[in-house]
Design an enzyme around this catalytic site. Structure first.
Site, PDB file in Angstrom:
ATOM      1  N   LYS A   1       9.619  98.766 118.494  1.00 62.35           N
ATOM      2  CA  LYS A   1       8.907  97.831 119.015  1.00 62.35           C
ATOM      3  C   LYS A   1       7.945  97.734 118.068  1.00 62.35           C
ATOM      4  O   LYS A   1       7.414  96.484 117.977  1.00 62.35           O
ATOM      5  CB  LYS A   1       8.060  98.567 120.504  1.00 62.35           C
ATOM      6  CG  LYS A   1       9.236  98.725 121.681  1.00 62.35           C
ATOM      7  CD  LYS A   1       9.846  97.540 121.890  1.00 62.35           C
ATOM      8  CE  LYS A   1      10.493  97.649 123.330  1.00 62.35           C
ATOM      9  NZ  LYS A   1      11.118  96.385 123.497  1.00 62.35           N
TER      10      LYS A   1
ATOM     11  N   SER B   1       6.300  96.093 123.006  1.00 58.67           N
ATOM     12  CA  SER B   1       5.406  97.157 124.067  1.00 58.67           C
ATOM     13  C   SER B   1       4.101  97.405 123.210  1.00 58.67           C
ATOM     14  O   SER B   1       4.144  97.484 122.127  1.00 58.67           O
ATOM     15  CB  SER B   1       6.370  98.184 124.143  1.00 58.67           C
ATOM     16  OG  SER B   1       5.605  99.057 124.707  1.00 58.67           O
TER      17      SER B   1
ATOM     18  N   TYR C   1      11.960 104.603 119.836  1.00 56.56           N
ATOM     19  CA  TYR C   1      11.811 103.464 120.718  1.00 56.56           C
ATOM     20  C   TYR C   1      10.362 102.934 119.946  1.00 56.56           C
ATOM     21  O   TYR C   1      10.226 101.534 119.786  1.00 56.56           O
ATOM     22  CB  TYR C   1      11.671 103.809 122.032  1.00 56.56           C
ATOM     23  CG  TYR C   1      11.116 102.632 123.119  1.00 56.56           C
ATOM     24  CD1 TYR C   1      11.875 101.670 123.614  1.00 56.56           C
ATOM     25  CD2 TYR C   1       9.504 102.738 123.545  1.00 56.56           C
ATOM     26  CE1 TYR C   1      11.484 100.799 124.344  1.00 56.56           C
ATOM     27  CE2 TYR C   1       9.286 101.654 124.174  1.00 56.56           C
ATOM     28  CZ  TYR C   1      10.160 100.907 124.841  1.00 56.56           C
ATOM     29  OH  TYR C   1       9.635  99.865 125.416  1.00 56.56           O
TER      30      TYR C   1
HETATM   31  N1  LIG Z   1       7.950  96.379 132.178  1.00 52.77           N
HETATM   32  C1  LIG Z   1       7.182  97.160 131.391  1.00 52.77           C
HETATM   33  O1  LIG Z   1       6.342  97.723 131.818  1.00 52.77           O
HETATM   34  C2  LIG Z   1       7.433  96.972 129.875  1.00 52.77           C
HETATM   35  C3  LIG Z   1       6.932  97.901 129.374  1.00 52.77           C
HETATM   36  C4  LIG Z   1       7.027  97.784 127.880  1.00 52.77           C
HETATM   37  C5  LIG Z   1       7.888  96.977 127.294  1.00 52.77           C
HETATM   38  N2  LIG Z   1       8.412  96.215 128.088  1.00 52.77           N
HETATM   39  C6  LIG Z   1       9.372  95.208 127.415  1.00 52.77           C
HETATM   40  O2  LIG Z   1       9.362  93.936 128.028  1.00 52.77           O
HETATM   41  C7  LIG Z   1      10.745  93.533 127.963  1.00 52.77           C
HETATM   42  C8  LIG Z   1      11.163  92.924 129.315  1.00 52.77           C
HETATM   43  O3  LIG Z   1      11.375  94.221 130.115  1.00 52.77           O
HETATM   44  P1  LIG Z   1      11.522  94.223 131.533  1.00 52.77           P
HETATM   45  O4  LIG Z   1      10.760  95.237 131.887  1.00 52.77           O
HETATM   46  O5  LIG Z   1      11.303  92.785 132.178  1.00 52.77           O
HETATM   47  O6  LIG Z   1      12.958  94.557 131.618  1.00 52.77           O
HETATM   48  P2  LIG Z   1      14.191  94.141 132.759  1.00 52.77           P
HETATM   49  O7  LIG Z   1      15.251  95.197 132.606  1.00 52.77           O
HETATM   50  O8  LIG Z   1      13.676  94.315 134.126  1.00 52.77           O
HETATM   51  O9  LIG Z   1      14.896  92.937 132.562  1.00 52.77           O
HETATM   52  C9  LIG Z   1      15.564  92.410 131.271  1.00 52.77           C
HETATM   53  C10 LIG Z   1      16.420  91.353 131.426  1.00 52.77           C
HETATM   54  O10 LIG Z   1      17.242  91.276 130.238  1.00 52.77           O
HETATM   55  C11 LIG Z   1      18.547  91.259 130.678  1.00 52.77           C
HETATM   56  N3  LIG Z   1      19.427  91.864 129.550  1.00 52.77           N
HETATM   57  C12 LIG Z   1      19.513  93.496 129.247  1.00 52.77           C
HETATM   58  N4  LIG Z   1      20.095  93.490 128.127  1.00 52.77           N
HETATM   59  C13 LIG Z   1      20.377  92.306 127.837  1.00 52.77           C
HETATM   60  C14 LIG Z   1      21.275  91.667 126.719  1.00 52.77           C
HETATM   61  N5  LIG Z   1      22.001  92.566 125.669  1.00 52.77           N
HETATM   62  N6  LIG Z   1      21.632  90.393 126.565  1.00 52.77           N
HETATM   63  C15 LIG Z   1      21.045  89.520 127.324  1.00 52.77           C
HETATM   64  N7  LIG Z   1      20.300  90.030 128.519  1.00 52.77           N
HETATM   65  C16 LIG Z   1      19.960  91.316 128.769  1.00 52.77           C
HETATM   66  C17 LIG Z   1      18.654  92.109 131.752  1.00 52.77           C
HETATM   67  O11 LIG Z   1      19.831  91.816 132.592  1.00 52.77           O
HETATM   68  C18 LIG Z   1      17.321  91.835 132.805  1.00 52.77           C
HETATM   69  O12 LIG Z   1      17.720  90.495 133.533  1.00 52.77           O
HETATM   70  C19 LIG Z   1      11.612  94.342 127.324  1.00 52.77           C
HETATM   71  O13 LIG Z   1      11.513  94.079 125.775  1.00 52.77           O
HETATM   72  C20 LIG Z   1      10.854  95.748 127.585  1.00 52.77           C
HETATM   73  O14 LIG Z   1      11.252  96.793 126.549  1.00 52.77           O
HETATM   74  C21 LIG Z   1       8.281  96.377 129.392  1.00 52.77           C
END
Ligand SMILES: NC(=O)c1ccc[n+]([C@@H]2O[C@H](COP(=O)([O-])OP(=O)(O)OC[C@H]3O[C@@H](n4cnc5c(N)ncnc54)[C@H](O)[C@@H]3O)[C@@H](O)[C@H]2O)c1
Length: 284
Positions: free
Chosen positions: A174, A157, A170
């Protein structure tokens, strides 16, 4: 230097950048991971999804298979070591190798300020954002070293690359993923393994609902990102493809913010009212 460039891998088909590569994507059933699974498969990868949610696991397999992709989903929780072992056994047992590992699982919930945080919330942040990155990478790195090649992409992130006042724990997790990326890249460079990270921000996924509590959504999105729009999982997936493929063959140890410019913009937000970027403004 004589003989011109050498050591640069051939790209046989620029529309199939991962042809035949075995690619593990954690959290590959939805959100950013889902987009990575789909794009990697479209570029010829054999995608091995690690997904905790059986419905999402089944759905991504169905969707990718329907358009001719090669994919298999494993219902595993990457925060559980036995599940990670089961995943690695299944992937390496089938293919005898792994070419790409995308550590994508992560979560900001429960979002608590530091003064409200507890040992339980610290542990949760550690387990869901950092520990499994070590566990999954460790489970596959031996096979990469044996093959003399490999590629790791860590999705973390922008909050690990700047000050994040809402939840410093958090942000720290990251940041640890980002620095693990840098350190591991140096450690493994001579084994033909590249390691890079993606600093995500402002991307519309099931986990993130920026709509909640905001009435004038377009106004806010335009203000938050210098590029003037929200991000989509596909934006992240394209950068993951770049990092996982030979397009980035001379790139390792780096963390790329994929954020529409939020990190670059610092405290500057676009004001539709003023028609320009402003800071220290009472009103956007
Ligand atoms: N979306 C954003 O704007 C954003 C911002 C900063 C960081 N991130 C990071 O990007 C990454 C993806 O985020 P996202 O927004 O796509 O999340 P999301 O929750 O939409 O998707 C995550 C996926 O991982 C699966 N999952 C969750 N825990 C799990 C586990 N323990 N084992 C296996 N699968 C698991 C969930 O079921 C889901 O399919 C994460 O590391 C998140 O912290 C996202």
């Amino acid at each position: 230097m004589s003989n011109g460039p050498h050591g640069i891998a051939d790209i046989a088909d620029w529309n199939r950048l991962l042809e035949g590569r075995v690619a593990v994507v954690t959290g590959g059933g939805d959100g950013i991971g889902g987009a990575i699974s789909a794009l990697f498969a479209a570029h010829g990868a054999v995608v091995e999804v690690a997904e905790i949610d059986p419905v999402r696991a089944e759905r991504i397999s169905r969707e990718v298979t329907a358009v001719g992709g090669v994919i298999r989903s494993h219902v595993v929780d990457v925060t559980i070591d036995d599940d990670v072992t089961r995943l690695a056994d299944a992937v390496l047992g089938t293919h005898g190798r792994v070419d790409v590992v995308v550590n994508n699982v992560g979560d900001y919930r429960p979002l608590v300020g530091f003064e409200e945080s507890t040992p339980q919330t610290w542990q949760r942040m550690y387990d869901v954002n950092l520990r499994h990155v070590f566990a999954v990478t460790r489970a596959f790195v031996g096979a990469m070293i044996a093959a003399g090649s490999g590629n790791v992409v860590n999705v973390h992130s922008v909050e690990g690359m700047r000050g994040f006042p809402r939840d410093p724990v958090y942000g720290a997790m990251k940041a640890a993923v980002a620095h693990f990326t840098t350190c591991l890249a140096v450690d493994l460079g001579r084994h033909g393994i590249r390691v890079n990270g993606i600093g995500t921000d402002l991307t519309q996924t099931p986990q993130v609902d920026y709509l909640t509590g905001y009435e004038d959504v377009e106004h806010l999105w335009q203000s938050w990102a210098p590029v003037g729009r929200v991000g989509w999982p596909e934006d992240q997936a394209r950068v993951a493809l770049f990092l996982a493929s030979e397009l980035s063959g001379f790139v390792t140890g780096h963390n790329i913010p994929v954020d529409g410019g939020t990190k670059a913009g610092g405290g500057w937000l676009f004001s539709p009212r003023a028609g320009r970027f402003v800071n220290r403004s009472k009103h956007l």
